[in-house]
Scaffold this active site. Structure first.
Site, PDB file in Angstrom:
ATOM      1  N   GLU A 136       0.780  -1.234   0.000  1.00  0.00           N
ATOM      2  CA  GLU A 136       0.000   0.000   0.000  1.00  0.00           C
ATOM      3  C   GLU A 136       0.814   1.287   0.000  1.00  0.00           C
ATOM      4  O   GLU A 136       0.395   2.279   0.604  1.00  0.00           O
ATOM      5  CB  GLU A 136      -0.943   0.002   1.210  1.00  0.00           C
ATOM      6  CG  GLU A 136      -0.252   0.133   2.575  1.00  0.00           C
ATOM      7  CD  GLU A 136       0.059  -1.166   3.282  1.00  0.00           C
ATOM      8  OE1 GLU A 136       0.252  -1.139   4.506  1.00  0.00           O
ATOM      9  OE2 GLU A 136       0.120  -2.225   2.624  1.00  0.00           O
ATOM     10  N   ASN A 137       1.986   1.327  -0.656  1.00  0.00           N
ATOM     11  CA  ASN A 137       2.767   2.573  -0.679  1.00  0.00           C
ATOM     12  C   ASN A 137       1.841   3.733  -1.054  1.00  0.00           C
ATOM     13  O   ASN A 137       1.069   3.636  -1.996  1.00  0.00           O
ATOM     14  CB  ASN A 137       3.890   2.492  -1.719  1.00  0.00           C
ATOM     15  CG  ASN A 137       4.629   1.179  -1.643  1.00  0.00           C
ATOM     16  OD1 ASN A 137       5.165   0.822  -0.609  1.00  0.00           O
ATOM     17  ND2 ASN A 137       4.628   0.430  -2.728  1.00  0.00           N
ATOM     18  N   GLU A 142      -5.820  -2.518  -0.671  1.00  0.00           N
ATOM     19  CA  GLU A 142      -4.723  -1.546  -0.680  1.00  0.00           C
ATOM     20  C   GLU A 142      -5.254  -0.110  -0.610  1.00  0.00           C
ATOM     21  O   GLU A 142      -4.675   0.735   0.070  1.00  0.00           O
ATOM     22  CB  GLU A 142      -3.845  -1.725  -1.928  1.00  0.00           C
ATOM     23  CG  GLU A 142      -3.240  -3.122  -2.097  1.00  0.00           C
ATOM     24  CD  GLU A 142      -2.540  -3.654  -0.855  1.00  0.00           C
ATOM     25  OE1 GLU A 142      -1.946  -2.863  -0.102  1.00  0.00           O
ATOM     26  OE2 GLU A 142      -2.595  -4.879  -0.625  1.00  0.00           O
TER      27      GLU A 142
END
EC number: 3.4.11.-
Length: 891
Positions: free
Chosen positions: A274-275, A308
């Site tokens: 999940e950047n 995400e």
């Protein structure tokens, strides 16, 4: 406390003189001194730091007097710190800049700043990409690499001309320049939001993208050029906008970034990461082609995107202070991914699948005496491998199940109300788990919701002690009691509990099909609950399995439920039919009811057409296959199941006009797969001819695969199992040539179905050759082979003999060791195999097992339980199957 990082990195996409791929870079971190000190500890791992006058760093003041001189610097390997010792103290309140210059390896180890490789039109391509989570940012540049230490990142990437660079923010300046005679492009990005180091993302590739816009947010899907040209990113693009909108309204917080990039990578350990603003995915999880992908692939893409995107707020905007509470981050996203995917695809009824995918899955682990609580003590989690160990089914699936229960008993309105104030109050900062309980309690108070105690009190029992209860209902006396459920009743839990293994349990129940509301089980026992005393009525508790517990009844009530299943099963909701099967089989393993009673819950299946109960039954019978497929019980068991599944097989044959159409419903499509899989594996007439016919047709026309994507995994497996080397080699060739990762995945699992030991041994060898099987897929391939009764001893021998090599080659912190150990040992059920397992532990105790340490203990515990279970049950199970598989009137 850092305020900002200015980081410049230059990854080389071609190997240098020694054949190594490297990156170079420099970084300045500007931090405020909070308290006088003569020591700076900053994380740095596997970086070659440039020396300035013999020191690894330079220090200067940003405001105020010059800092004391550096006395000495060194790298502390075990804690992964660069230590900067000063001649005097830094002054509280003053800001300083620490400058470092470094070189690192752009290795293929899937951690930190790493390289991923693929071939396009016969040409090898390199992607420089990153995986900072949980502790790998320090492998990219020196940083304060802990979730609570947030800062703003100013990133510049230097990269080969013709490639594109991506990071968390939008690129704001791209210039072509020359450095030391090399023509390069330099891309500068807008400053990130204030965030943790583990969310940083850096990518250089020659990918292509498609884009759309949702309320001024730019949405882009990035992938290999061919994948984009073949429109494999279209579905992800179509789903992302609606899911983002859903979460904006669910959280009542606008998406805080200017763009949402999602990128599909050929090599990636996780399913996705999940950047913030640049989410990375395995190709199988983001790319979808309706001509080749199955409905399961489509569901996976929708739910992983939802998972995400849920983190963009819960996890990224508001971050937990330390990894000991990672369950709240991952459990939350694992729960609301169903809500997001349901919004995007309302016809799927995907929320029901959570009971199979999460609740039932994690019950199996949480019923072991070696399980662990959702939340650990902060001081217990220090080393990277301890952090890695927490990313398990307990954190994800139990976390999701417990939060779903909480949302159900508070009601979704109250749950969301508390969640929104929590996100608003803690935006861009850090929390501990109890902060969420505070906000939910506030919502409870504001809405006058009635609970038996505070949210803290109720939830502490679910979060701070491991395991879960079994609720026992006696319909003769009205007694309702609870007890810690253990799969092996003789085992003793590894940890004492402050709460005595008692829980606050919300019980929703029905009587003969009529819902009766909810009551709470607080203490050990609720006596003479007059409502529950029944005559001819049956009682069923935990409607829709919203509670995280199992239910047992007196024998009379069990028999009344079996009669109901037999006469008109649809009076009981499908989720609860799945629950009755799952509870019964597990209660039997825990010696709370007789195994033959559990088996009796499957007798009505010849009339069942719904996916949930069938899947639940097959999941549970899978244990019987593992225990009995090498014994004399196997024959009668096959005969019984053949009699049950033939009706489902014929049903789908008719409703799909002899397999020419695909069922309408999402889960009906899954059940069609079950029908063919079980019919072929139990020898239903006509099934093997069907699958081998389809496969052979494909072999004759390799460019034209007419097998429906939903059925491919099953058809490939069945045909390869029935065939020999020619069928296997064709499957392998198609695997190597597959242009879509999800198709390669189907073939990779099916190749493990062959019954030829030499082919399985050859396949095992392939797993250690990254040119044949990607590193990210090695462990799951070995587990696929171990799932095959012929392959299991081969895989177990292979892992024992090669352990040291696998362990060093695949990195001590690799996530898949737990999966590997558990996968190759789950069939072990004899004293001899237990000795082998204990010997394996002893032989490798020095080198260790990394993130598989706990899995090894659980495997030993499970094997002992298997031995006991077999001794107690083999005879009666054989007799039951023999009696029940006597020929009845023909179908």
């Amino acid at each position: 406390m850092p305020d900002t990082y200015n980081v410049t990195l230059w990854p080389r996409l071609e190997p240098g003189e020694l054949g190594l791929y490297i990156f170079t870079g420099n970084s300045i971190v500007i931090f405020r001194c909070l308290k006088e000190t003569d020591l700076i500890l900053i994380h740095s791992n596997k970086l070659n730091l440039t020396l300035f006058d013999g020191f690894h760093a330079k220090l200067h003041a940003m405001d105020g007097p010059a800092p004391p001189a550096i006395k000495k610097t060194w790298l502390q390997k075990e804690t992964q710190f660069l230590v900067v010792q000063l001649n005097g103290n830094l002054i509280a309140g003053i800001s300083y800049g620490l400058y470092t210059q470094f070189q690192g390896e752009l290795a293929d180890d899937l951690a930190g700043f790493y390289r991923s490789e693929y071939y396009e039109d016969g040409v090898k391509k390199i992607v420089a990409t990153s995986q900072m989570h949980p502790t790998h940012a320090r492998k990219t540049f020196p940083c304060f690499d802990e979730p609570a230490i947030k800062a703003i990142f100013h990133i510049t990437l230097i990269h080969q001309r013709g490639t594109v660079a991506l990071s968390n923010g939008m690129d704001i300046e791209t210039v072509n320049t020359t450095i030391n005679g090399t023509a390069v492009t330099q891309t500068r990005f807008e400053p990130s939001k204030k965030m943790s180091t583990y969310l940083l993302a850096l990518i250089v590739s020659d990918y292509d993208f498609i884009e759309s816009e949702e309320d001024k947010v730019l949405i882009r899907i990035w992938a290999r050029k061919k994948a984009i040209a073949d429109r494999h990113g279209d579905y992800a693009l179509n789903v992302t906008g609606p899911v983002l909108k859903f979460f904006e309204s669910y959280y009542n917080v606008t998406y805080p970034l200017s763009k949402s990039d999602q990128i599909a990578l050929p090599d990636f350990y996780f399913g996705a990461m999940e950047n913030w603003g640049l989410i990375t995915y395995r190709e199988t999880n983001l790319l979808y082609d309706p001509r080749i992908s199955s409905n399961a692939n489509k569901e996976r893409t929708a739910s992983i995107i939802a998972h995400e995107l849920a983190h963009m707020w819960f996890g990224n905007l508001v971050t937990l202070r330390w990894w000991n509470e990672v369950w709240l981050n991952e459990g939350f996203a694992s729960y609301v991914e169903y809500l997001g995917a349901d919004y995007a695809e309302p016809s799927w009824n995907i929320k029901d699948l959570m009971v199979l995918n999460d609740v039932h899955r994690v019950f199996a682990i949480d019923a072991l005496a070696s399980s662990h609580p959702l939340s650990s003590k902060e001081e217990e989690i220090n080393k990277p491998e301890q952090i890695n160990e927490l990313f398990d089914a307990i954190s994800y699936s139990k976390g999701a199940s417990v939060l779903r229960m909480l949302s159900e008993f508070l009601t979704e309105d109250v749950f969301v109300r508390g969640l929104r104030t929590y996100l608003k109050d803690f935006a861009y900062s850090n929390t501990v788990g109890s902060d969420l309980w505070d906000h939910l309690q506030r919502a409870v108070n504001e809405t006058n919701t009635i609970l038996p105690s505070t949210v803290h009190e109720i939830m502490n029992r679910w979060v701070l002690q491991m395991g879960f209860p079994v609720v026992t209902i006696n319909t003769k006396t009205g007694d309702v009691s609870q007890q810690h459920f253990l799969l092996d009743p003789d085992s003793i839990p590894d940890r004492p509990s402050d709460y005595n293994y008692e829980w606050y349990i919300p019980i929703r129940w029905m009587k003969s099909g009529v819902p009766q509301g909810q009551f709470w089980l607080l203490t050990d026992i609720v006596t003479n609950n007059i409502m529950i005393v029944t005559g001819a009525d049956w009682v069923l508790a935990n409607i829709n399995v919203t509670g995280y517990y199992r239910v047992n009844y007196d024998l009379d009530n069990w028999n009344r439920l079996l009669v109901q299943l037999d006469s008109n099963h649809q009076v009981i909701p499908a989720i609860n039919r799945a629950q009755l099967v799952d509870d019964a089989f597990n209660l039997a393993r825990a010696k709370k009811i007789n195994t033959t009673l559990a088996l009796s819950t499957t007798k009505y299946l010849s009339n069942e057409r719904d996916y949930l109960p069938w899947e639940s039954a097959l999941d549970n019978l899978d244990y019987f296959f593992l225990m009995f497929d090498r014994t004399e019980v196997y024959g009668p068991m096959q005969a019984y199941l053949r009699n049950q599944v033939v009706h489902l097989f014929e049903y789908f044959k008719q409703t799909t006009s002899n397999w020419t159409k695909i069922p309408e419903g999402h889960t009906d499509q899954y059940n069609q797969v079950n029908a063919i899989r079980m019919a072929c594996s139990t020898g239903v007439d006509g099934c093997e001819e069907l699958t081998t016919g389809w496969y052979n047709e494909w072999r004759q026309h390799p460019a034209n695969n007419t097998i429906h994507p939903n059925l491919r995994t099953t058809v490939y497996c069945s045909a390869i199992a029935a065939g020999g080397v020619a069928e296997w080699d064709f499957g392998w060739e198609m695997f190597l040539n597959a242009s879509l990762a999800s198709e390669a995945e189907k073939l990779r699992s099916a190749l493990a179905c062959t019954k030829q030991p030499w082919l399985l041994n050859r396949y095992l060898e392939y797993t250690l050759d990254p040119t044949k099987i990607r590193k990210q897929d090695a462990t799951s391939t070995i587990v696929y082979i171990a799932n095959n009764v012929v392959g299991q001893p081969l895989a177990w021998d292979f892992v024992r003999v090669r352990w040291e090599y696998i362990f060093t080659e695949y990195g001590a912190s690799s996530f898949s060791f737990a999966e590997l150990i558990s996968g190759v040992t789950k069939r072990l059920s004899t004293k001899f195999e237990l000795n082998q397992l204990e010997q394996f532990k002893e032989d490798n105790i020095q080198g260790g097992f990394g993130s598989g340490t706990l899995a090894l203990e659980q495997s030993i515990e499970r094997t002992k339980a298997n031995i006991k279970w077999l001794a107690a049950n083999q005879k009666q199970v054989k007799e039951w199957f023999e009696n029940e598989s006597e020929p009845k009137e023909n179908f």
